[in-house]
Write an enzyme that holds these catalytic residues in place. Structure first.
Site, mmCIF file in Angstrom:
data_model
loop_
_atom_site.group_PDB
_atom_site.id
_atom_site.type_symbol
_atom_site.label_atom_id
_atom_site.label_comp_id
_atom_site.label_asym_id
_atom_site.label_seq_id
_atom_site.Cartn_x
_atom_site.Cartn_y
_atom_site.Cartn_z
ATOM 1 N N CYS A 16 -1.253 6.436 2.960
ATOM 2 C CA CYS A 16 -1.346 7.886 3.053
ATOM 3 C C CYS A 16 -0.746 8.481 1.790
ATOM 4 O O CYS A 16 -0.105 7.778 1.005
ATOM 5 C CB CYS A 16 -0.583 8.427 4.267
ATOM 6 S SG CYS A 16 -1.282 7.960 5.869
ATOM 7 N N CYS A 454 8.454 -5.887 -2.158
ATOM 8 C CA CYS A 454 7.928 -6.450 -0.924
ATOM 9 C C CYS A 454 6.677 -7.238 -1.283
ATOM 10 O O CYS A 454 5.709 -6.678 -1.803
ATOM 11 C CB CYS A 454 7.589 -5.362 0.094
ATOM 12 S SG CYS A 454 6.880 -6.035 1.624
#
Length: 469
Positions: A16, A454
């Protein structure tokens, strides 16, 4: 592998976009609309803008692209000096619906707030049940709505919005980059691992501040990049200026490395690292790690093109535009017929036979998730006359699902988790297939100002524990 007809799009889908403005005297609604258009690549299912004028908060949102959701009349009606905006791609909770569109509006007694969220929370079920037992009503079914309700519940008790934000940050787990509008201030805050990006810019002549998922959102409104919101930080923009406090202690740094591979726009800078230069470096590194004897290098538009240029530079094989992208076919609400859906990738990409016929091709793409798109691409290139197709991927094999705001399936739908390299090559139909190494990917982003990413979709090392997994 699951049946192709039931699969989601064969792509690591965007999450988003969030955007926020504090700028008295400016047309903050129109500025936010421009910012969301710059960030449209991060979400195309719905768009919304909330504006505050010192006494209340008004929201306008709808399904579709930013240009479908807003026209002159809607923007003109949004008056104020604080704004937050959101472009959504659904990854958790409700699918496309008006209620799930953001920003979410919540009432704290007589005061309204508007929240926009990029990312996915992993521990909302228990919190939702507790709040529901206390009489809170949920309409959207999203984790973002849970966050807004947690903030509201504590603020209602303490009468300090930052207390509500801080408490929510202590309770919520997962990935979040959030912007929040109160009637007279803009807030920006980020999870303690810094998984999803969020940056701060300043308008010329001290006219105000802008917060955006990417720096391309700052650029379009003429804001100068100041810095990124730090992991666990709460930043407030108001008549008192820009103030900051540490909402929760920073944790293990784990910024999503896939932003550099695919999600972010190439003209964005994340944590000091140019996305475009990272992709070009990925191509150069891949050319060293997995060379191929070929006549031409092609990039799959758009994210594969900078990497293809890098591969060409390093290998000496000429780069060419051999695949044309139809830029007006996207995730819209004009649904194709079944016969058109069967065309699949041809709706978006078309090869140039006059360029590639009879040639040995190195084709650079950003990732392989389920494998169907790659299989169709290779078949399409062969139909256009390619003599050989050597597929090179500038991310390592996607072996694990993402729980932090990216749309990937369980492991049984990830091709690399179910086939070895030889099997994948044969199934896709390429003459050869190679992925960049995790070490090579890290090298391509060595200019980042922090040491931690990550990489869970490649390694299975999740920085935030996921309940039930």
């Amino acid at each position: 592998m699951a049946d192709e007809a039931t699969q989601k799009p064969d792509r690591m889908e965007e999450e988003c976009a969030v955007f926020g403005v504090y700028a008295p005297g400016e047309d903050v609604a129109r500025m936010t609309c421009y910012g969301l258009q710059a960030l449209q690549h991060r979400g195309q299912e719905s768009a919304g803008i909330a504006v505050a004028d010192g006494s209340t908060v008004l929201v306008s949102k709808d399904l579709g692209l930013v240009t479908q959701a807003f026209d002159e009349a809607k923007l003109s009606a949004l008056k104020g000096f604080v704004a937050v905006g959101h472009a959504r791609y659904s990854t958790s909770g409700a699918a496309s619906s008006w209620e799930a569109a953001q920003p979410h509006i919540s009432a704290i007694d007589e005061v309204l707030i508007a929240l926009a969220h990029n990312g996915t929370l992993v521990n909302t079920e228990g919190i939702r049940e507790q709040l529901a037992a206390e009489g809170v009503r949920f309409r959207a079914g999203t984790d973002s709505e849970v966050a807004a309700q947690v903030i509201g519940a504590i603020t209602r008790k303490t009468h300090h919005l930052r207390d509500g934000i801080r408490f929510a940050m202590e309770q919520l787990s997962g990935a979040y980059a959030m912007v929040l509008a109160s009637p007279d201030a803009l807030y920006a805050f980020r999870d303690p691992n810094g998984i999803r990006p969020l940056c701060i810019g300043e308008l010329p002549e001290g006219r105000g501040w802008v917060v955006s998922s990417e720096t391309c959102g700052l650029d379009i409104v003429g804001a100068a990049y100041l810095r990124d919101v730090a992991p666990g930080e709460i930043v407030r923009f108001s008549a008192e200026g820009m103030t900051s406090e540490q909402g929760v202690p920073a944790g293990r740094r784990a910024s999503c490395i896939f932003e550099y591979v695919y999600f972010a726009r190439p003209d964005s800078v994340i944590d000091g690292q140019s996305v475009y230069q990272s992709r070009r470096a990925m191509g150069r590194i891949l050319a060293r790690e997995a060379p191929a004897a070929a006549d031409l290098v092609l990039g799959v538009p758009d994210s594969g093109v900078p990497a293809a240029l890098g591969f060409s530079e390093e290998s000496g094989i000429p780069f060419t535009d051999g695949i044309v992208k139809n830029r007006y076919v996207g995730r819209t609400f004009i649904q194709p017929t079944q016969s058109m859906r069967q065309l699949g990738i041809r709706l978006k990409l078309n090869p140039l036979p006059s360029v590639i016929s009879g040639k040995r091709l190195v084709v650079i793409d950003d990732s392989i998730v389920r494998g169907n798109t790659s299989k169709k691409l290779v078949a399409m290139l062969r139909e256009a006359g390619a003599a050989e197709v050597h597929l090179r991927i500038v991310s390592p094999e996607v072996l694990w699902p993402c729980f932090y705001g990216i749309d990937t399936d369980t492991r049984d739908q990830l091709i690399a988790a179910n086939m070895d390299l030889e099997q994948m090559t044969r199934w896709i139909g390429a003459d050869s297939l190679a992925f960049i190494s995790i070490e090579g990917l890290r090298e391509s982003v060595s200019g980042v100002r922090h040491p931690g990413f990550c990489e869970a979709c490649f390694t299975g090392d999740y920085p935030v524990p996921v309940p039930g997994f």
